[in-house]
Design a protein around this motif. Structure first.
Motif, PDB file in Angstrom:
ATOM      1  N   SER A 103       0.415  -1.022   6.797  1.00 61.62           N
ATOM      2  CA  SER A 103       0.128  -2.060   5.802  1.00 61.62           C
ATOM      3  C   SER A 103      -1.296  -1.884   5.267  1.00 61.62           C
ATOM      4  O   SER A 103      -2.091  -1.124   5.842  1.00 61.62           O
ATOM      5  CB  SER A 103       0.267  -3.438   6.446  1.00 61.62           C
ATOM      6  OG  SER A 103      -0.754  -3.595   7.414  1.00 61.62           O
ATOM      7  N   GLU A 104      -1.580  -2.630   4.188  1.00 58.68           N
ATOM      8  CA  GLU A 104      -2.928  -2.552   3.605  1.00 58.68           C
ATOM      9  C   GLU A 104      -3.984  -2.936   4.637  1.00 58.68           C
ATOM     10  O   GLU A 104      -5.049  -2.329   4.711  1.00 58.68           O
ATOM     11  CB  GLU A 104      -3.010  -3.472   2.383  1.00 58.68           C
ATOM     12  CG  GLU A 104      -2.381  -2.865   1.156  1.00 58.68           C
ATOM     13  CD  GLU A 104      -2.571  -3.737  -0.075  1.00 58.68           C
ATOM     14  OE1 GLU A 104      -1.554  -4.134  -0.624  1.00 58.68           O
ATOM     15  OE2 GLU A 104      -3.716  -4.018  -0.443  1.00 58.68           O
ATOM     16  N   GLN A 105      -3.636  -3.986   5.429  1.00 61.64           N
ATOM     17  CA  GLN A 105      -4.587  -4.469   6.430  1.00 61.64           C
ATOM     18  C   GLN A 105      -4.837  -3.398   7.498  1.00 61.64           C
ATOM     19  O   GLN A 105      -5.979  -3.159   7.915  1.00 61.64           O
ATOM     20  CB  GLN A 105      -4.051  -5.763   7.063  1.00 61.64           C
ATOM     21  CG  GLN A 105      -5.045  -6.457   7.990  1.00 61.64           C
ATOM     22  CD  GLN A 105      -6.413  -6.688   7.339  1.00 61.64           C
ATOM     23  OE1 GLN A 105      -6.496  -7.162   6.203  1.00 61.64           O
ATOM     24  NE2 GLN A 105      -7.481  -6.316   8.034  1.00 61.64           N
ATOM     25  N   GLU A 106      -3.754  -2.726   7.892  1.00 63.98           N
ATOM     26  CA  GLU A 106      -3.886  -1.680   8.910  1.00 63.98           C
ATOM     27  C   GLU A 106      -4.743  -0.525   8.376  1.00 63.98           C
ATOM     28  O   GLU A 106      -5.555   0.055   9.096  1.00 63.98           O
ATOM     29  CB  GLU A 106      -2.504  -1.151   9.319  1.00 63.98           C
ATOM     30  CG  GLU A 106      -1.750  -2.114  10.219  1.00 63.98           C
ATOM     31  CD  GLU A 106      -0.291  -1.723  10.392  1.00 63.98           C
ATOM     32  OE1 GLU A 106       0.287  -2.097  11.416  1.00 63.98           O
ATOM     33  OE2 GLU A 106       0.278  -1.073   9.494  1.00 63.98           O
ATOM     34  N   ARG A 151      -7.049  -0.749   6.085  1.00 62.65           N
ATOM     35  CA  ARG A 151      -8.441  -1.187   6.001  1.00 62.65           C
ATOM     36  C   ARG A 151      -9.107  -1.177   7.384  1.00 62.65           C
ATOM     37  O   ARG A 151     -10.243  -0.741   7.548  1.00 62.65           O
ATOM     38  CB  ARG A 151      -8.504  -2.575   5.364  1.00 62.65           C
ATOM     39  CG  ARG A 151      -9.918  -3.089   5.222  1.00 62.65           C
ATOM     40  CD  ARG A 151     -10.063  -4.204   4.228  1.00 62.65           C
ATOM     41  NE  ARG A 151     -11.409  -4.738   4.278  1.00 62.65           N
ATOM     42  CZ  ARG A 151     -12.485  -4.146   3.779  1.00 62.65           C
ATOM     43  NH1 ARG A 151     -12.353  -2.995   3.166  1.00 62.65           N
ATOM     44  NH2 ARG A 151     -13.674  -4.682   3.877  1.00 62.65           N
ATOM     45  N   THR A 152      -8.357  -1.677   8.351  1.00 66.62           N
ATOM     46  CA  THR A 152      -8.893  -1.708   9.718  1.00 66.62           C
ATOM     47  C   THR A 152      -9.201  -0.293  10.205  1.00 66.62           C
ATOM     48  O   THR A 152     -10.267  -0.031  10.783  1.00 66.62           O
ATOM     49  CB  THR A 152      -7.872  -2.380  10.670  1.00 66.62           C
ATOM     50  OG1 THR A 152      -7.548  -3.653  10.122  1.00 66.62           O
ATOM     51  CG2 THR A 152      -8.442  -2.543  12.071  1.00 66.62           C
ATOM     52  N   TYR A 210      -9.368   6.756   2.115  1.00 67.05           N
ATOM     53  CA  TYR A 210      -9.192   5.310   1.920  1.00 67.05           C
ATOM     54  C   TYR A 210      -8.930   4.991   0.452  1.00 67.05           C
ATOM     55  O   TYR A 210      -8.065   4.173   0.132  1.00 67.05           O
ATOM     56  CB  TYR A 210     -10.440   4.575   2.423  1.00 67.05           C
ATOM     57  CG  TYR A 210     -10.350   3.076   2.300  1.00 67.05           C
ATOM     58  CD1 TYR A 210      -9.286   2.379   2.860  1.00 67.05           C
ATOM     59  CD2 TYR A 210     -11.317   2.354   1.605  1.00 67.05           C
ATOM     60  CE1 TYR A 210      -9.190   1.002   2.751  1.00 67.05           C
ATOM     61  CE2 TYR A 210     -11.234   0.975   1.490  1.00 67.05           C
ATOM     62  CZ  TYR A 210     -10.171   0.308   2.070  1.00 67.05           C
ATOM     63  OH  TYR A 210     -10.073  -1.049   1.940  1.00 67.05           O
ATOM     64  N   ARG A 228      -5.727   2.867  -0.517  1.00 68.49           N
ATOM     65  CA  ARG A 228      -5.947   1.425  -0.673  1.00 68.49           C
ATOM     66  C   ARG A 228      -5.130   0.859  -1.832  1.00 68.49           C
ATOM     67  O   ARG A 228      -4.704  -0.290  -1.797  1.00 68.49           O
ATOM     68  CB  ARG A 228      -7.435   1.108  -0.852  1.00 68.49           C
ATOM     69  CG  ARG A 228      -8.011   1.649  -2.150  1.00 68.49           C
ATOM     70  CD  ARG A 228      -9.492   1.470  -2.227  1.00 68.49           C
ATOM     71  NE  ARG A 228      -9.885   0.075  -2.142  1.00 68.49           N
ATOM     72  CZ  ARG A 228     -11.091  -0.388  -2.400  1.00 68.49           C
ATOM     73  NH1 ARG A 228     -12.040   0.470  -2.747  1.00 68.49           N
ATOM     74  NH2 ARG A 228     -11.376  -1.646  -2.309  1.00 68.49           N
TER      75      ARG A 228
END
Lengths: 913, 94
Positions: B14-17, B19-20, B45, B49
């Motif tokens: 996911s986007e969150q993963e 980013r993390t 990234y 992203r």
């Protein structure tokens, strides 16, 4: 081997343990001795010799032969000495069996000896204990430890045997010979648990603390081993090495040291390792070398022709992957299946080799679709099938949660499918849409949406109404038809009313069909969104001018005047030469309205603003565009005074710039003025600006005056600077088509310089020219090569002809071989298209000039299409040569012979007069 | 190495993963200490992203056409817990 056994051997004079190789040699010796024994066995004198032989065999490590001979000797002699020697041989044989890890056999032999020779019991105690320890029968070994009277020395001996011989911790922990609370059993049980844990999964410190095992315990090396194993799995390699280094080399745990060091990366020779060690290293160490070579074998097999080799290699790789990298097996099977499928391998045999079908998930369908796109780029049905498989991918991706139905990723998938469909010829796609599926199913209704770009675009834009998606849709629709393009632009505007692009598209389409009110209405909407957009700002003035000219053409001067008035109110109409244009347009409008006074006033104004000649030429151009040339006329250029003629190039350049500013369609200039400009240009070039020179160059190209364009390009190149790329391209366009190599060199150099100067417009035009089917193959130049070409061209002002083809760029075409007879002969090739029979004609021609036929052939060969048969080409060449002899210009000659290919290409509507 | 491998995330991350993972990598390779690695991480990234770019990168990926050994090239030589039996077999040898 423990000290205890060594000392025992010393007492018994047992030879030291020998290697297997030594035993082999000894066995050969034994055969010779046995033969001697058979001849002289009954001889008492020979008994001594036989005893000596037996001792020698024992020294040599051949315990088996020694025992056989000792048995014979004892049978014949039956003395205490022969019995002692026999027991010695038995002892050596038992030790040999133990050395060969044949503990059970050793134990049996001990039992047999003890039965036959009860006095030897004590003698065999130690080897018996070792045999028991090795075979897992630890009672005999451990029992003495219960004796409180056991001497320290004897205890130490037993502990050494435990340390060096006992490999079965569980047997030790469960040995009934010791009480359950005995520290040795407790330690063994704790070690066994910790060993199982450390080899089966991650362990914490508590699990391997092992307080039950003291550092003085004979089992202490196990504690170090277990900690080493734990560190190995944690990746604490240095700590692992430290623990391994602390393990006593003679202890049982030390047997694992070489394997663990190999896992840690120590350079270990494979043949020095035993089979269990190799298995352990491979399984625990993640050694993938076998899998690597199996995978390489599959790749090699796929690049070959033998299907059987492929199936064999696949089978081996799958097995190896299953063993050493099961986590990669699923993907491996999918990739191989996709490759096999796209190369037409037998599906059943492939599935068998793969040990079953691969998993059919989103990843599988993605790979399969992509493979069809790549391998099926020239097979439209594969491309259509790829789209069907993309739909399968979509369904699996949704199920697997890779993306959701309303996500940007889903929209991107639909757009990607349209890209694939666009590679299919439109007619064929239409047939596919009307036909069935592709073998796997017969879709119904909208199920076959994946074959319709319009449906895919619509889906993409509904899910993710992104300008880029609409832009792609609009581009595709516009290629289909103007109406479809407008329809998509309206849909775009409906969904994204703040976007300016669809409005500008609709405005341009309206403008193209002269629907100026509609165009202006769309422009007004665009202005409300972004009035400072450069396209929008330029559009109003341009649209009003076009509308005014249109009204003039329709003989509606009143409406034309309204537009002119509106234009005049715009602030941008006061910039540069625009007031002059307005004055000229007003002049014509007044003339059309028969407003003499207004016409004269406007004419004066135009002349005042632009000068007499430019104003007259502009009036002519506008009148030509409005199809009212009866309202404007200019005298023939030759009628002008010499001073006036000198101003023609600058005047034409100025007028051309104005026409370009207003993007006036069908703008024309009088031909006599362009002819005159061609003559005057060399004299006035130095006084002109680069903008004027480039405008004249464009006039030259647009009006089929290549020599004017050529002259301007030379002037432009001499000034160097950032316009070099433009002038090189202009020169390439001016060059007759049959100077193909030079055209390619110029266009390529222009592209390279333009890239460096970031002039995208020139890059695009140059690339387009190199893509010309008659332009030959494109090739790339270095920046320095491009600059060198610019320098050479600036130094070559004369327009090329048959006698002066200009700089030679043949060294740039290393991949292009000269086809002339001389060069072909030099390369040892047969003269192909032309034979050399006509070489006798080479020489003096009627006009007195010596013509180089080879050069003529070279030019002709480069220009003539390859598909023309050799005899036909030879005939054409003869025609060209004869025509040349009769005085025709070689350029026109080639143009006539080769038609559109050899002559200067003319585009519809580009001629100025 | 593709962008997913650079950041060490799965293709369906996911986007969150993403980013993390990016922030974690930047901590590991700060620009002032590892400018080259940071550049690669930043590029990866950027490519991942944007969901559109990410999806397109996934759709046009030709990683499956690479030599098959690439399947294990990126696989860490992780040691395997094979259970005690294989170890015991070695201990029995002498």
């Amino acid at each position: 081997m423990g000290t205890n056994i060594q000392s025992f051997m010393a007492i018994m004079k047992v030879p030291p343990r020998r290697s297997i190789a030594s035993i082999g040699v000894a066995q050969n010796n034994f055969k010779a001795n046995a033969s001697t024994l058979a001849v002289s066995g009954s001889n008492a004198g020979n008994a001594v010799a036989l005893e000596t032989s037996i001792r020698q065999l024992l020294v040599n490590g051949n315990s088996k032969a020694a025992l056989e001979n000792a048995k014979q000797l004892h049978k014949s002699e039956h003395t205490s000495a022969s019995e002692s020697l026999l027991l010695e041989a038995y002892r050596a044989r038992i030790q040999s069996l133990l050395d060969q890890n044949l503990a059970l056999e050793a134990k049996s032999l001990i039992r047999l000896v003890a039965e036959r020779f009860p006095n030897a019991q004590a003698l065999l105690n130690d080897v018996g204990q070792v045999a028991s320890a090795r075979s897992g029968d630890l009672a005999a070994l451990l029992k003495p430890l219960n004796d409180p009277e056991l001497s320290a020395e004897r205890r130490a001996d037993l502990e050494r045997i435990i340390q060096t011989q006992v490999s079965d911790l569980r047997a030790l922990a469960e040995c009934a010979a010791l009480p359950p609370e005995h520290s040795l059993r407790q330690a063994a049980a704790a070690l066994d648990r910790a060993f199982d844990a450390a080899t089966s999964g991650p362990v914490n410190e508590e699990q391997i603390a092992l307080p039950e095992v003291s550092h003085r315990s004979p089992l202490a090396p196990w504690k170090l081993l277990i900690r080493a194993i734990a560190c190995l799995h944690r990746g604490e390699d240095q700590q692992c090495r430290d623990y391994l280094a602390s393990i006593k080399p003679e202890s049982v745990p030390a047997r694992l040291v070489p394997s663990m060091q190999a896992i840690l990366g120590a350079d270990t020779k494979a043949d020095s390792l035993k089979s269990p060690e190799r298995v352990l290293i491979s399984r625990v160490g993640g050694n993938l070398s076998d899998l690597r070579s199996a995978l390489e074998q599959v790749d090699r097999a796929f690049s070959g022709e033998d299907d059987n080799q492929i199936f064999k290699a696949v089978h081996a790789a799958v097995r190896e992957c299953q063993r050493s990298a099961p986590d990669r097996l699923g993907t491996l099977k999918q990739i191989i299946h996709v490759r096999g499928g796209s190369t037409g391998l037998d599906a059943k045999r492939l599935a068998t080799s793969l040990d079953g079908e691969p998993r059919r998930d989103a990843a599988y369908f993605r790979m399969f679709s992509r493979a069809l796109e790549i391998f099926g780029d020239d097979e439209p049905y594969d491309l259509a099938e790829a789209c069907e498989l993309w739909d399968e991918f979509r369904q699996h991706a949704l199920r697997e949660g890779i993306f959701t139905a309303q996500s940007a990723e889903m929209a991107q998938l639909y757009l990607h499918m349209t890209d694939t469909l666009r590679q299919i010829p439109a007619k064929l796609l239409k047939e596919m849409q009307q036909g069935g599926g592709f073998g796997r199913k017969q879709p119904q209704g909208d199920e076959r949406y994946y074959l319709y770009p319009e449906k895919l675009f619509a889906r993409a834009c509904v899910i993710d109404p992104h300008p880029e998606a609409f832009s792609q849709w609009l581009s595709w629709a516009n290629d289909q038809s103007v109406a479809m393009g407008e329809s998509v632009a309206k849909e775009w505007h409906r969904i994204r009313p703040a976007d300016i692009e669809p409005l500008l598209h609709l405005m341009k389409q309206s403008e193209k069909r002269n629907a100026f009110p509609s165009a202006l209405a769309y422009l007004e909407k665009a202005e409300r969104i972004d009035a400072i957009d450069s396209t929008v700002r330029a559009a109003r003035l341009r649209l009003l001018a076009a509308a005014a000219i249109r009204h003039l053409q329709q003989k509606k001067p009143r409406l034309a005047m309204e537009k002119i008035t509106e234009m005049a109110e715009l602030p941008q109409s006061q910039q540069a030469d625009r007031p002059g244009f307005l004055a000229a347009l007003r002049t014509l409008t007044c003339a059309a309205a028969k407003d003499q006074e207004g016409m004269e006033r406007s004419m004066h104004e135009a002349e005042a603003l632009l000068g007499g000649l430019p104003a007259a030429l502009l009036l002519f151009g506008i009148a030509a565009a409005a199809k009212c040339l009866d309202l404007a006329s200019v005298p023939d250029a030759k009628a002008l005074k010499p001073e006036g003629r000198k101003t023609i190039p600058a005047s034409l350049a100025r007028v051309m710039a104005i026409a370009k500013d207003f993007k006036i369609g069908k703008f024309s200039l009088p031909g006599s003025y362009i002819d005159e400009a061609e003559k005057q240009f060399p004299q006035v070039a130095d006084a002109l600006t680069l903008e004027q020179i480039s405008a004249l160059g464009e006039i030259g190209i647009a009006t089929d005056h290549p020599k004017l364009a050529w002259a301007t390009s030379t002037a432009g190149l001499k000034r160097a600077g950032p316009t070099e790329a433009f002038f090189l391209l202009l020169r390439a366009r001016a060059l007759p088509q049959y100077f193909n190599d030079r055209r390619r060199a110029l266009a390529s150099a222009a592209a390279e310089l333009a890239r460096f100067q970031r002039d995208t417009e020139v890059v695009d035009q140059a690339v387009e020219m190199l893509r010309d089917p008659f332009g030959g193959d494109s090739f790339s130049l270095t920046l320095e090569q491009a600059r060198e070409i610019a320098r050479k061209e600036a130094a070559s002002p004369s327009f090329p002809g048959i006698f002066d083809s200009g700089p030679d760029y043949s060294e740039l075409f290393s991949d292009t071989l000269c086809e002339c007879a001389d060069c072909r002969r030099a390369r040892g090739e047969e003269p192909s298209m032309f034979n050399d029979e006509d070489r006798s004609e080479e020489g003096i021609f009627e006009d007195g000039l010596e013509m180089n036929e080879t050069e003529m052939r070279r030019i002709f060969n480069r220009s003539v299409p390859k598909e023309i048969p050799p005899d036909m080409a030879e005939m054409l060449f003869k025609v060209m040569k004869e025509a040349f002899q009769s005085g025709e210009a070689p350029e026109k000659l080639l143009s006539q012979i080769l038609g559109g290919r050899g002559g200067t290409k003319q585009k519809k509507g580009r001629r100025g007069k | 190495m593709n962008a997913y491998e650079v950041l060490g995330v799965a293709e369906n991350a996911s986007e969150q993963e993403i980013r993390t993972a990016y922030l974690s990598k930047v901590k590991e390779f700060p620009p002032e200490q590892s400018p080259q690695e940071f550049e690669g991480i930043r590029d990866a990234y950027e490519a991942l992203r944007d969901p559109r770019k990410r999806a397109e990168a996934m759709l046009i990926s030709t990683a499956f056409m690479a030599p098959l050994v690439s399947l294990i090239d990126s696989r860490p030589a992780n040691r395997v817990f094979a259970g005690p039996q294989l170890w015991r077999e070695v201990l029995k040898t002498k």
